[in-house]
Write an enzyme that holds these catalytic residues in place. Structure first.
Site, mmCIF file in Angstrom:
data_model
loop_
_atom_site.group_PDB
_atom_site.id
_atom_site.type_symbol
_atom_site.label_atom_id
_atom_site.label_comp_id
_atom_site.label_asym_id
_atom_site.label_seq_id
_atom_site.Cartn_x
_atom_site.Cartn_y
_atom_site.Cartn_z
ATOM 1 N N THR A 1 3.930 46.422 5.237
ATOM 2 C CA THR A 1 4.657 47.073 6.324
ATOM 3 C C THR A 1 4.288 46.512 7.695
ATOM 4 O O THR A 1 3.159 46.135 7.927
ATOM 5 C CB THR A 1 4.295 48.580 6.318
ATOM 6 O OG1 THR A 1 4.611 49.104 5.045
ATOM 7 C CG2 THR A 1 5.019 49.339 7.406
ATOM 8 N N GLY B 1 7.997 55.523 0.526
ATOM 9 C CA GLY B 1 6.598 55.618 0.918
ATOM 10 C C GLY B 1 6.428 56.343 2.232
ATOM 11 O O GLY B 1 7.267 57.136 2.652
ATOM 12 N N VAL C 1 -0.732 51.602 0.643
ATOM 13 C CA VAL C 1 -0.109 52.461 -0.370
ATOM 14 C C VAL C 1 0.275 53.790 0.277
ATOM 15 O O VAL C 1 -0.574 54.636 0.553
ATOM 16 C CB VAL C 1 -1.057 52.684 -1.568
ATOM 17 C CG1 VAL C 1 -0.420 53.616 -2.589
ATOM 18 C CG2 VAL C 1 -1.378 51.340 -2.222
#
Length: 341
Positions: free
Chosen positions: A201, A231, A254
């Site tokens: 990201t 996410g 994550v």
């Protein structure tokens, strides 16, 4: 004597008011005027390229919101970046789905989730913020909204990413990697170990010449995820949060673990309690470890924060996370400290 004392008191009050009105702050025994010192901070080493786009606006006195949108649009359009926008690795069904959010200095925010066929998810998120009474649009509805507002439908699955997906299908072994390696990146041009070749990201925060904050976050999400997975990146408070009185924070890694602690909001609230950006990020990471010590050893999560004073810092679970800072006198990649060594 009385009139002289009154004059001195009045002068002192006037000086204090002048300092307050220009938002001068003391730091390291120096005086900085935050209204004349814009800065942009982003995740990962490739954030330097994104920061350059943001600085084109910030350096000319532009608004932080415009800067962060312009900045993250650069990796969104880069087909060699397989974790954001065009060329992002698909889900297990072969769909490239994008998530993004944006937030300004007035708590206005917009988000898109599971958006397909549109390169600049961040710009769609901004339109959600500015043109609708909602904060989040998802899936087909987000696509319809984008097309109705002039965005062009494109195939985001590049031949390189399609090839990688088909190779993955041979085993279909799903295990999110730590510090994802971009196989298309030229490592010989990597300015720092753990830099642009390791990323996912992009989260970006900026403070403009008026001392106002904004942030943006955009991603194609975990490679080979279940179709429809979302996410932390497009979730206000998880992947990004901006409080113009305190500071801003963003995350990478994550996302499920970030969502569980509402990570970026937590970092901002810790800064509200007086913690430095780095210490606030560290405490958020430690909360992830405390919640699940064993799982935390096998994943990566990193936080980056920028406070209202223009101070910045980061912290991550694993080594390898870096972040980029650009301002009038700085353009540098910094390694983040980490919980595990």
């Amino acid at each position: 004597m009385a009139s002289r004392r009154k004059f001195l008191q009045t002068a002192a009050l006037g000086s204090a008011a002048a300092l307050s009105s220009t938002k001068l702050i003391a730091r390291d025994k120096k005086i900085y005027n935050i209204k004349d010192n814009p800065v942009v901070v982003s995740t990962w080493g490739f954030g330097q390229t994104a920061n350059a786009g943001a600085w084109e606006i910030l350096g000319k006195g532009g608004r932080a919101l415009d800067a962060v949108e312009a900045g993250v649009k650069i990796p969104e359009a880069d087909p060699t970046n397989q974790t954001i926008g065009l060329g992002g690795l698909p889900d297990r069904d072969g769909h490239v789905t994008l998530d993004a959010c944006i937030m300004d200095e007035n708590y206005n925010c917009g988000s898109v989730m599971c958006l397909e066929h549109i390169v600049h998810a961040i710009s769609v998120a901004r339109l959600v913020m500015e043109k609708t009474p909602h904060i989040v649009l998802a899936g087909e509805g987000a696509l319809q909204f984008a097309l109705a507002n002039g965005f062009k439908k494109e195939n985001l699955l590049t031949p390189e990413s399609e090839k990688a997906w088909k190779e993955w299908l041979k085993t279909s072994n799903y295990h999110p990697e730590i510090n994802v390696e971009n196989r298309l990146y030229d490592k010989s041009k990597d300015p720092m170990p753990g830099g642009p070749s390791n990323h996912d990201t992009i989260g970006m925060m900026a403070m403009d010449a008026n001392g106002n904050l904004s942030g943006a976050c955009t991603t194609s999400g975990l490679a080979y995820k279940i179709h429809g997975r979302v996410g932390d990146s497009p979730i206000i408070g998880a992947g990004l949060y901006v409080d113009n009185e305190i500071g801003a924070a963003t995350s990478t890694g994550v996302g499920e673990e970030v969502i569980r602690i509402v990570g970026s909001h937590l970092v901002v609230e810790l800064m509200r309690q007086g913690k430095s950006p780095e210490d606030a990020c560290r405490e958020a990471v430690e909360r992830i470890v405390k919640r699940n010590p064993e799982k935390s050893k096998d994943i990566q999560v990193g936080f980056v924060a920028l406070n209202k004073k223009g101070e910045y810092g980061a912290y991550s679970l694993q080594p390898g996370f870096v972040y980029s800072v650009t301002g009038k006198t700085i353009n540098k990649i910094f390694p983040s400290k980490s919980f595990y060594k």
